[in-house]
Design a protein around this motif. Structure first.
Motif, PDB file in Angstrom:
ATOM      1  N   GLN A 144       0.684   6.798   2.847  1.00 27.48           N
ATOM      2  CA  GLN A 144      -0.409   7.758   2.955  1.00 27.48           C
ATOM      3  C   GLN A 144      -0.070   8.788   4.028  1.00 27.48           C
ATOM      4  OE1 GLN A 144      -3.118   7.520   0.815  1.00 27.48           O
ATOM      5  NE2 GLN A 144      -1.889   5.851  -0.066  1.00 27.48           N
ATOM      6  N   GLU A 145      -0.258  10.041   3.688  1.00 25.66           N
ATOM      7  CA  GLU A 145       0.019  11.126   4.624  1.00 25.66           C
ATOM      8  C   GLU A 145      -1.280  11.587   5.260  1.00 25.66           C
ATOM      9  OE1 GLU A 145       2.262  15.497   4.742  1.00 25.66           O
ATOM     10  OE2 GLU A 145       2.225  14.272   2.923  1.00 25.66           O
ATOM     11  N   GLY A 146      -1.246  11.723   6.567  1.00 26.07           N
ATOM     12  CA  GLY A 146      -2.443  12.135   7.293  1.00 26.07           C
ATOM     13  C   GLY A 146      -2.075  12.792   8.607  1.00 26.07           C
ATOM     14  N   GLN A 156      -5.930   1.821   0.817  1.00 25.69           N
ATOM     15  CA  GLN A 156      -5.454   3.197   0.981  1.00 25.69           C
ATOM     16  C   GLN A 156      -6.441   4.049   1.765  1.00 25.69           C
ATOM     17  OE1 GLN A 156      -4.058   4.972  -2.703  1.00 25.69           O
ATOM     18  NE2 GLN A 156      -3.343   2.996  -3.463  1.00 25.69           N
ATOM     19  N   THR A 157      -7.720   3.961   1.422  1.00 29.28           N
ATOM     20  CA  THR A 157      -8.716   4.752   2.145  1.00 29.28           C
ATOM     21  C   THR A 157      -8.836   4.303   3.602  1.00 29.28           C
ATOM     22  OG1 THR A 157     -10.422   3.248   1.309  1.00 29.28           O
ATOM     23  CG2 THR A 157     -10.010   5.267   0.072  1.00 29.28           C
ATOM     24  N   ARG A 176       3.417   9.968   7.782  1.00 32.05           N
ATOM     25  CA  ARG A 176       3.284   9.193   6.540  1.00 32.05           C
ATOM     26  C   ARG A 176       3.406   7.719   6.911  1.00 32.05           C
ATOM     27  NH1 ARG A 176       3.886  11.418   1.544  1.00 32.05           N
ATOM     28  NH2 ARG A 176       4.859   9.488   0.813  1.00 32.05           N
ATOM     29  N   VAL A 192       0.862  -1.187   0.000  1.00 32.75           N
ATOM     30  CA  VAL A 192       0.000   0.000   0.000  1.00 32.75           C
ATOM     31  C   VAL A 192       0.896   1.234   0.000  1.00 32.75           C
ATOM     32  CG1 VAL A 192      -1.820   1.232   1.230  1.00 32.75           C
ATOM     33  CG2 VAL A 192      -1.733  -1.274   1.301  1.00 32.75           C
ATOM     34  N   ASP A 227       2.890   3.652   5.562  1.00 32.68           N
ATOM     35  CA  ASP A 227       2.686   2.688   4.481  1.00 32.68           C
ATOM     36  C   ASP A 227       2.455   1.309   5.087  1.00 32.68           C
ATOM     37  OD1 ASP A 227       5.186   2.325   5.467  1.00 32.68           O
ATOM     38  OD2 ASP A 227       6.201   2.199   3.537  1.00 32.68           O
ATOM     39  N   GLN A 240      -7.303   0.234  -3.581  1.00 29.63           N
ATOM     40  CA  GLN A 240      -7.950   1.503  -3.230  1.00 29.63           C
ATOM     41  C   GLN A 240      -8.623   1.429  -1.866  1.00 29.63           C
ATOM     42  OE1 GLN A 240      -7.695   4.367  -5.039  1.00 29.63           O
ATOM     43  NE2 GLN A 240      -6.249   3.154  -6.238  1.00 29.63           N
ATOM     44  N   ARG A 264      -5.879   5.712   5.597  1.00 26.01           N
ATOM     45  CA  ARG A 264      -6.087   7.128   5.939  1.00 26.01           C
ATOM     46  C   ARG A 264      -7.068   7.277   7.101  1.00 26.01           C
ATOM     47  NH1 ARG A 264      -4.787  11.331   2.501  1.00 26.01           N
ATOM     48  NH2 ARG A 264      -3.640  10.742   0.616  1.00 26.01           N
TER      49      ARG A 264
END
Length: 296
Positions: A75-77, A117-118, A86, A72, A88, A114, A121
């Motif tokens: 992802q930055e949050g 990834q969501t 960040r 994956v 992964d 997908q 986050r």
């Protein structure tokens, strides 16, 4: 007539061979075959091995049943305590329903990617920084449940989800380093203070024991001198104990005084010798200062 029969036989054999080659399919051990006949899904799923389909009528689609390892992207949050990170991860999944994976979703790999990834986050926004760093097992389970819920309808089962790395800003790394250093220094001071307390108690007990036996203090002093003298590159400063002075003082008082000597006879003190000078003649006459001067 015979030649016509032979030609017809050869033609039939050739047609049969072509038909067999067009209908023959081989499904591998880790695959399953989904058959569509005139666009309609056949209920049976072809297993591994040799199988036949109707040429130009049936279409066989093979589905891989192996466990797929999908990374994956990072992802930055922002976490719940307002820290930008960040994260992964990696997802392990496999297809359990070949027909559903082909019919119900266009591309199950892209769909799982997908969804991962969501979900990642969402997990970042609901968690705190300490949970991301220390409580990853719980986050992995929550992330697996979030991905597995919609994936079941696609004929996909999520085996495991692992958070690989959590990247922090440089300022946060320095702050965490200072915090860890301060915590270690605090623990070192507490341990040192505890050691001093225990040592003071032991020293108090030792002093109490030595006060009952003064010789024990002297023995301890000699042991310390021997331990220090073992090192050749050290300077030895030997203190002179007050107890030793008191001991010598008591020993001197205990020694008896020597007997008195008899008085010696006194002798008369010697008289000074006066110089005899010759009488003054007519040519010698002492002056007022006692000196003698001659007259012609």
């Amino acid at each position: 007539m015979v030649e016509e029969l032979v030609a017809a036989g050869v033609t039939l054999a050739t047609a049969g061979a072509v038909y067999a080659m067009a209908a023959a399919r081989v499904v591998k051990q880790y695959e399953r075959g989904v058959v569509f006949r005139l666009g309609r899904l056949r209920p049976e799923v072809r297993g591994p091995g040799f199988t036949m389909i109707v040429p130009f009528v049936d279409r066989l689609q093979k589905v891989n049943m192996q466990v797929v390892t999908m990374p994956v992207p990072a992802q930055e949050g922002i976490t719940r305590d307002n820290v930008t990170v960040r994260v992964d991860a990696v997802v392990y999944f496999k297809v359990t329903g070949p027909a559903e994976a082909v019919v119900r979703v266009e591309d199950y790999r892209f769909a799982v990617s997908q969804m991962a990834q969501t979900s990642l986050r969402s997990i970042i926004g609901k968690s705190e920084l300490d949970d991301l760093l220390s409580n990853r097992e719980k986050l992995n389970q929550g992330l697996e449940l979030m991905i597995d819920s919609p994936a079941v309808e696609w004929g996909v089962t999520i085996d495991r989800v692992e958070i690989k790395d959590v990247s922090l800003p440089e300022t946060m790394k320095r702050s965490m380093a200072r915090q860890a250093e301060a915590d270690r220094e605090r623990r070192a001071r507490v341990i040192n203070a505890d050691a001093e307390l225990q040592a003071s108690k032991k020293l108090a007990e030792a002093a109490k024991e030595m006060s009952e036996q003064p010789a024990a203090l002297q023995l301890r002093l000699l042991q310390t001198v021997v331990a220090v003298a073992a090192e050749k590159n050290s300077t030895l400063v030997l203190p002179f104990p007050v107890e030793l002075l008191r001991f010598l003082e008591k020993a001197q008082q205990a020694v008896p005084a020597p007997p008195a000597q008899p008085p010696q006879p006194t002798r008369p003190a010697p008289q000074p010798v006066q110089e005899q000078l010759p009488p003054a003649g007519p040519w010698m006459e002492p002056d007022s200062q006692g000196s003698i001067s001659g007259q012609g």
